[in-house]
Scaffold this active site. Structure first.
Site, short mmCIF file in Angstrom:
data_model
loop_
_atom_site.label_atom_id
_atom_site.label_comp_id
_atom_site.label_asym_id
_atom_site.label_seq_id
_atom_site.Cartn_x
_atom_site.Cartn_y
_atom_site.Cartn_z
N GLY A 2 20.46 -5.09 -3.82
CA GLY A 2 19.51 -4.70 -2.80
C GLY A 2 18.13 -5.29 -2.95
O GLY A 2 17.91 -6.27 -3.65
N SER A 3 17.21 -4.62 -2.31
CA SER A 3 15.85 -5.07 -2.09
C SER A 3 15.03 -5.21 -3.37
O SER A 3 15.19 -4.45 -4.32
CB SER A 3 15.15 -4.07 -1.16
OG SER A 3 13.77 -4.33 -1.09
N THR A 4 14.09 -6.14 -3.32
CA THR A 4 13.15 -6.31 -4.43
C THR A 4 12.25 -5.09 -4.60
O THR A 4 11.66 -4.91 -5.65
CB THR A 4 12.27 -7.56 -4.23
OG1 THR A 4 11.60 -7.46 -2.98
CG2 THR A 4 13.10 -8.82 -4.29
N VAL A 5 12.17 -4.26 -3.58
CA VAL A 5 11.39 -3.02 -3.67
C VAL A 5 12.00 -2.08 -4.71
O VAL A 5 11.34 -1.18 -5.22
CB VAL A 5 11.26 -2.35 -2.28
CG1 VAL A 5 10.52 -1.03 -2.37
CG2 VAL A 5 10.55 -3.29 -1.32
N GLY A 6 13.26 -2.32 -5.08
CA GLY A 6 13.92 -1.50 -6.09
C GLY A 6 13.14 -1.43 -7.40
O GLY A 6 13.14 -0.39 -8.07
#
Length: 130
Positions: A61-65
């Site tokens: 998933g997202s780099t916001v992880g």
């Protein structure tokens, strides 16, 4: 039994393991306010990762992880340590900025939820102690 991988972090940590056999997305998969797994497709949905040693194959998933991992740490809801089969940047960066020890490259099929382990990120060792 000892397992060997590559570690990030300084502190030796002991704790109870919680194992997911599925890749984990921290963004939308973990509530940063509670430390509860909320991903409807997760095999550990509804479980808390707070204070446990979180084991899963790899992140997705997202780099916001990375920032979700950091938020978990700031909120006192983070895992004590992370063990993954495959290191990838999202989880690795999240662990580093949050001060969470991480061991990668470990055969997680040897670990079961509820086991007690000791990890040493300096040597990359995961020792099953109970």
């Amino acid at each position: 039994m000892k397992l060997k991988g590559k570690g990030v972090g300084k502190n030796i940590v002991e704790g109870e393991v919680i194992v997911s056999k599925k890749p984990l997305s921290f963004l939308g998969g973990v509530d940063p306010e509670t430390g509860i797994i909320i991903d409807p497709d997760s095999d550990i949905k509804g479980e808390s990762i707070e204070g446990k040693i979180l084991v899963f194959p790899k992140g997705r998933g997202s780099t916001v992880g990375s920032y979700v991992i950091y938020a978990l740490s700031r909120n006192g809801k983070a895992p004590k340590a992370i063990i993954v089969e495959e290191a990838e940047p999202i989880v690795t960066v999240g662990a580093i900025i949050s001060g969470i020890p991480l061991i990668a490259g470990v055969d997680i099929s040897k670990l079961r939820t509820g086991m007690k382990v000791r990890i040493n990120p300096r040597t990359g060792e995961v020792e099953i102690i109970g």
